[in-house]
Design a protein around this motif. Structure first.
Motif, PDB file in Angstrom:
ATOM      1  N   HIS A  37       0.825  -1.209   0.000  1.00 38.91           N
ATOM      2  CA  HIS A  37       0.000   0.000   0.000  1.00 38.91           C
ATOM      3  C   HIS A  37       0.867   1.270   0.000  1.00 38.91           C
ATOM      4  CE1 HIS A  37      -3.491  -2.506   0.549  1.00 38.91           C
ATOM      5  NE2 HIS A  37      -2.863  -3.108   1.536  1.00 38.91           N
ATOM      6  N   THR A  38       1.976   1.185  -0.690  1.00 35.81           N
ATOM      7  CA  THR A  38       2.880   2.337  -0.793  1.00 35.81           C
ATOM      8  C   THR A  38       2.279   3.351  -1.741  1.00 35.81           C
ATOM      9  OG1 THR A  38       4.755   0.863  -0.452  1.00 35.81           O
ATOM     10  CG2 THR A  38       5.232   3.027  -1.407  1.00 35.81           C
ATOM     11  N   ARG A  39       2.187   4.606  -1.297  1.00 33.58           N
ATOM     12  CA  ARG A  39       1.639   5.664  -2.142  1.00 33.58           C
ATOM     13  C   ARG A  39       2.652   6.768  -2.413  1.00 33.58           C
ATOM     14  NH1 ARG A  39      -0.470   3.126  -4.949  1.00 33.58           N
ATOM     15  NH2 ARG A  39      -0.688   4.994  -6.164  1.00 33.58           N
ATOM     16  N   PHE A  54      16.873   8.486 -14.621  1.00 37.68           N
ATOM     17  CA  PHE A  54      16.061   9.314 -13.720  1.00 37.68           C
ATOM     18  C   PHE A  54      14.685   9.631 -14.303  1.00 37.68           C
ATOM     19  CE2 PHE A  54      14.645  13.726 -13.081  1.00 37.68           C
ATOM     20  CZ  PHE A  54      14.111  13.568 -11.812  1.00 37.68           C
ATOM     21  N   GLU A  55      14.630  10.175 -15.503  1.00 34.75           N
ATOM     22  CA  GLU A  55      13.354  10.593 -16.090  1.00 34.75           C
ATOM     23  C   GLU A  55      12.401   9.412 -16.252  1.00 34.75           C
ATOM     24  OE1 GLU A  55      16.483  13.521 -17.450  1.00 34.75           O
ATOM     25  OE2 GLU A  55      16.352  11.358 -17.304  1.00 34.75           O
ATOM     26  N   LYS A  56      12.930   8.321 -16.722  1.00 32.77           N
ATOM     27  CA  LYS A  56      12.123   7.122 -16.962  1.00 32.77           C
ATOM     28  C   LYS A  56      11.531   6.599 -15.645  1.00 32.77           C
ATOM     29  CE  LYS A  56      12.732   2.993 -19.803  1.00 32.77           C
ATOM     30  NZ  LYS A  56      13.733   2.182 -20.529  1.00 32.77           N
ATOM     31  N   ILE A  57      12.349   6.566 -14.599  1.00 32.44           N
ATOM     32  CA  ILE A  57      11.897   6.087 -13.287  1.00 32.44           C
ATOM     33  C   ILE A  57      10.866   7.033 -12.684  1.00 32.44           C
ATOM     34  CG2 ILE A  57      12.650   5.708 -10.901  1.00 32.44           C
ATOM     35  CD1 ILE A  57      15.298   4.591 -12.140  1.00 32.44           C
ATOM     36  N   ALA A  58      11.167   8.321 -12.701  1.00 34.87           N
ATOM     37  CA  ALA A  58      10.239   9.305 -12.126  1.00 34.87           C
ATOM     38  C   ALA A  58       8.894   9.276 -12.856  1.00 34.87           C
ATOM     39  CB  ALA A  58      10.856  10.701 -12.164  1.00 34.87           C
ATOM     40  N   MET A  59       8.930   9.222 -14.172  1.00 35.99           N
ATOM     41  CA  MET A  59       7.678   9.189 -14.939  1.00 35.99           C
ATOM     42  C   MET A  59       6.900   7.897 -14.688  1.00 35.99           C
ATOM     43  SD  MET A  59       7.216  12.068 -16.315  1.00 35.99           S
ATOM     44  CE  MET A  59       5.759  11.616 -17.255  1.00 35.99           C
ATOM     45  N   PHE A  60       7.585   6.797 -14.494  1.00 36.66           N
ATOM     46  CA  PHE A  60       6.911   5.529 -14.175  1.00 36.66           C
ATOM     47  C   PHE A  60       6.071   5.683 -12.910  1.00 36.66           C
ATOM     48  CE2 PHE A  60       7.058   1.579 -11.656  1.00 36.66           C
ATOM     49  CZ  PHE A  60       6.302   0.761 -12.478  1.00 36.66           C
ATOM     50  N   ASN A  64       1.862   6.092 -12.566  1.00 35.65           N
ATOM     51  CA  ASN A  64       1.157   5.074 -11.793  1.00 35.65           C
ATOM     52  C   ASN A  64       0.538   5.628 -10.524  1.00 35.65           C
ATOM     53  OD1 ASN A  64       1.337   2.193 -12.959  1.00 35.65           O
ATOM     54  ND2 ASN A  64       3.343   3.094 -13.390  1.00 35.65           N
ATOM     55  N   GLY A  65       0.434   6.950 -10.416  1.00 36.75           N
ATOM     56  CA  GLY A  65      -0.319   7.588  -9.346  1.00 36.75           C
ATOM     57  C   GLY A  65       0.374   7.739  -8.006  1.00 36.75           C
ATOM     58  N   PHE A  66       1.680   7.559  -7.974  1.00 38.79           N
ATOM     59  CA  PHE A  66       2.402   7.720  -6.709  1.00 38.79           C
ATOM     60  C   PHE A  66       2.652   9.198  -6.414  1.00 38.79           C
ATOM     61  CE2 PHE A  66       3.363   3.397  -7.830  1.00 38.79           C
ATOM     62  CZ  PHE A  66       3.463   2.739  -6.626  1.00 38.79           C
ATOM     63  N   ASN A  67       2.700   9.541  -5.127  1.00 33.38           N
ATOM     64  CA  ASN A  67       3.187  10.851  -4.717  1.00 33.38           C
ATOM     65  C   ASN A  67       4.700  10.777  -4.803  1.00 33.38           C
ATOM     66  OD1 ASN A  67       0.573  11.765  -3.926  1.00 33.38           O
ATOM     67  ND2 ASN A  67       0.792  10.581  -2.051  1.00 33.38           N
ATOM     68  N   VAL A  68       5.287  11.574  -5.665  1.00 28.66           N
ATOM     69  CA  VAL A  68       6.729  11.516  -5.899  1.00 28.66           C
ATOM     70  C   VAL A  68       7.402  12.729  -5.278  1.00 28.66           C
ATOM     71  CG1 VAL A  68       8.542  11.503  -7.672  1.00 28.66           C
ATOM     72  CG2 VAL A  68       6.462  10.136  -7.993  1.00 28.66           C
ATOM     73  N   VAL A  69       8.445  12.459  -4.498  1.00 26.55           N
ATOM     74  CA  VAL A  69       9.272  13.498  -3.905  1.00 26.55           C
ATOM     75  C   VAL A  69      10.676  13.320  -4.463  1.00 26.55           C
ATOM     76  CG1 VAL A  69      10.160  14.526  -1.778  1.00 26.55           C
ATOM     77  CG2 VAL A  69       7.888  13.449  -1.790  1.00 26.55           C
TER      78      VAL A  69
END
Length: 195
Positions: A37-39, A54-60, A64-69
Motif C-alpha cells: 500500500h505504498t503511495r 532518472f526521467e524514466k523512473i520518475a515518470m513511471f 502510476n499515481g504515486f506521490n513523488v518526492v
C-alpha cells in the motif's frame, strides 16, 4: 569525480556492490510495492539527477499515481528543466538543498557553482504550478552565521516555497568533520528559534 556533502547521512554511490536501482527492477517489483500500500516514493541519491534513468523512473511512478518526492542539490538545473517539461501534467514535490550563501554553500557539497546552480533551479521551479518546492537547509557550524540571511533570501525571493531547517546529525560524513554542535549549543539554538 564524485563529491560528497560534508554533512551527508548516506554513503550513496560509494560501494560498487550496491548499484543504483534500475527502471526494469523497479517496474518488476511494482506489484510488491502495491501490496505494501505504498503511495509515496522518494527519489534521492546522493544526487538523483546523475542517475541515467532518472526521467524514466520518475515518470513511471508519476504515471502510476504515486506521490513523488525528488531530492536534489540543484546542480543539474538543465536536466531538471527538461524533466519538468516532460512531467508538467503530474503533481510532485521537489526538495532543493541550499546550505548557505555562495561560498559556504559551494564548500558543503565541494563543488564550484553549486549555489549559483541551485538558485537557477529555484528560479526555474517558480514557473511550475504542479510542483510543491521545498528548500532544505542543514544548520551546521559552517553556515550558522548565514542562516538568518538565507532565511530572508528564500522568504523574499521564493514566497510560495517551503523552507525546512534541520540541525546536522552526527552520522557518517558529519562525524568526520567539525560541523557538529554540542548538546548545550543545540539547546541554546532551539530556545532562540522558539522566541
Amino acid at each position: 569525480m564524485i563529491s560528497y556533502c560534508i554533512h551527508c547521512y548516506g554513503q550513496f554511490g560509494r560501494y560498487k556492490q550496491y548499484s543504483n536501482l534500475t527502471y526494469e527492477y523497479l517496474k518488476s517489483i511494482k506489484k510488491d510495492i502495491d501490496l505494501l500500500h505504498t503511495r509515496s516514493i522518494a527519489l534521492t541519491g546522493g544526487e538523483v539527477l546523475t542517475h541515467k534513468e532518472f526521467e524514466k523512473i520518475a515518470m513511471f511512478f508519476l504515471k502510476n499515481g504515486f506521490n513523488v518526492v525528488i531530492f536534489s542539490n540543484g546542480y543539474n538545473y538543465k536536466r531538471m528543466k527538461n524533466f519538468l517539461e516532460l512531467s508538467k501534467d503530474y503533481h510532485m514535490t521537489i526538495k532543493i538543498s541550499i546550505d548557505g550563501l555562495n561560498d559556504t554553500h559551494n564548500l558543503i557539497p565541494r563543488r564550484k557553482n553549486s549555489y549559483e546552480n541551485a538558485i537557477k533551479m529555484l528560479d526555474i521551479l517558480k514557473n511550475y504550478d504542479n510542483v510543491d518546492t521545498n528548500v532544505s537547509t542543514v544548520i551546521m557550524r559552517e553556515n550558522l552565521k548565514e542562516v538568518d540571511e538565507l532565511i530572508d533570501i528564500i522568504k523574499n525571493r521564493y514566497p510560495k516555497f517551503t523552507h525546512q531547517l534541520d540541525i546536522i546529525s552526527p552520522i557518517l560524513n558529519a562525524r568526520k568533520n567539525q560541523s557538529l554542535f554540542t548538546l548545550s549549543e543545540i539547546q541554546k539554538y532551539i530556545i532562540v528559534i522558539q522566541m
